[in-house]
Design a protein around this motif. Sequence first.
Motif, mmCIF file in Angstrom:
data_model
loop_
_atom_site.group_PDB
_atom_site.id
_atom_site.type_symbol
_atom_site.label_atom_id
_atom_site.label_comp_id
_atom_site.label_asym_id
_atom_site.label_seq_id
_atom_site.Cartn_x
_atom_site.Cartn_y
_atom_site.Cartn_z
ATOM 1 N N LEU A 1 0.811 -1.218 0.000
ATOM 2 C CA LEU A 1 0.000 0.000 0.000
ATOM 3 C C LEU A 1 0.843 1.265 0.000
ATOM 4 N N ASP A 2 0.496 2.181 -0.880
ATOM 5 C CA ASP A 2 0.940 3.563 -0.790
ATOM 6 C C ASP A 2 0.128 4.223 0.338
ATOM 7 N N THR B 1 -3.969 7.190 -1.039
ATOM 8 C CA THR B 1 -4.393 5.786 -1.148
ATOM 9 C C THR B 1 -5.063 5.322 0.141
ATOM 10 N N LEU C 1 -1.203 -1.061 -4.503
ATOM 11 C CA LEU C 1 -2.274 -0.075 -4.606
ATOM 12 C C LEU C 1 -1.684 1.320 -4.453
ATOM 13 N N THR C 2 -1.845 2.158 -5.466
ATOM 14 C CA THR C 2 -1.306 3.512 -5.443
ATOM 15 C C THR C 2 -2.217 4.439 -6.235
ATOM 16 N N ASP C 3 -2.118 5.730 -5.956
ATOM 17 C CA ASP C 3 -2.884 6.715 -6.741
ATOM 18 C C ASP C 3 -2.028 7.323 -7.850
ATOM 19 N N VAL D 1 -5.774 3.723 -7.298
ATOM 20 C CA VAL D 1 -6.819 4.126 -6.354
ATOM 21 C C VAL D 1 -7.262 5.556 -6.654
ATOM 22 N N ARG E 1 -9.287 8.614 -5.390
ATOM 23 C CA ARG E 1 -9.827 9.171 -4.139
ATOM 24 C C ARG E 1 -10.138 10.663 -4.319
ATOM 25 N N ASN F 1 -7.391 13.563 -5.214
ATOM 26 C CA ASN F 1 -6.247 13.051 -5.972
ATOM 27 C C ASN F 1 -6.169 13.716 -7.344
#
Length: 261
Positions: free
Chosen positions: A15-16, A20, A210-212, A230, A232, A235
């Motif tokens: 995970l970022d 994220t 998982l990253t934006d 991701v 959000r 973002n």
Amino acid sequence: MVALSVPAEVTVILLDIEGTTTPIAFVKDILFPYIKENVKEYLQTHWEEEECQQDVSLLRKQAEEDSHLDGAVPIPVAPENGTDDLQLMIQAVVDNVCWQMSLDRKTTALKQLQGHMWRAAFTAGHVKAEFFEDVVPAVRKWREAGMKVYIYSSGSVEAQKLLFGYSTEGDILELVDGHFDTKIGHKVESESYRKIANSIGCSTNNILFLTDVTLEASAAEEADVHVAVVVRPGNAGLTDDEKTYYSLITSFSELYLPSST
């Protein structure tokens, strides 16, 4: 957005943080301004401590490496004596930190000082980390299903642990199996993801990242890591090509593990 099935070979979710698990607004509007507003007072209070001196030495070394850059702020060596000289040096460190932050630099020297300042803020209760509401329930579910969960952020490992240790959800450090920062490599370099897999003891295709940030997603993909981008609130927007190319989720609850399909 549609539900996304996690490939059967995935055993690790990486995970970022910013954008994220945690709103960008928390980092941009709370964490970073805290540094700028408090760095001078922090340095004056902790200057004589060994940890602070190590932070300043690292920043000075970085400043020397940056001397060729436009607007770079040098940090003089320690004064022999004199309060005026000390205040000039502290101001130079403050100016250097603010200059680096204005360029959104992610140097180890800057991250180390920020981490120590945030530790003081979190442990004193001045700041609590924020997570999107879907994050903690999803991570608990993943772990119950036998998944390992790791963090990979440009923020220092120490700063990461503070976020998970002092959050609005309480201390949730137990939900994370390990942490990686830029000491293992930058997030836009594919080799970093190979090193992470090696450190965990798995293959790169056992990992879902998982990253934006699509540049990070692309680097991870080059290393044969599975990726979901991701989306959000707050973002950066994605291009039409990015929306078409990447698997997108707006919530961790949209991920379906093999055992739950």
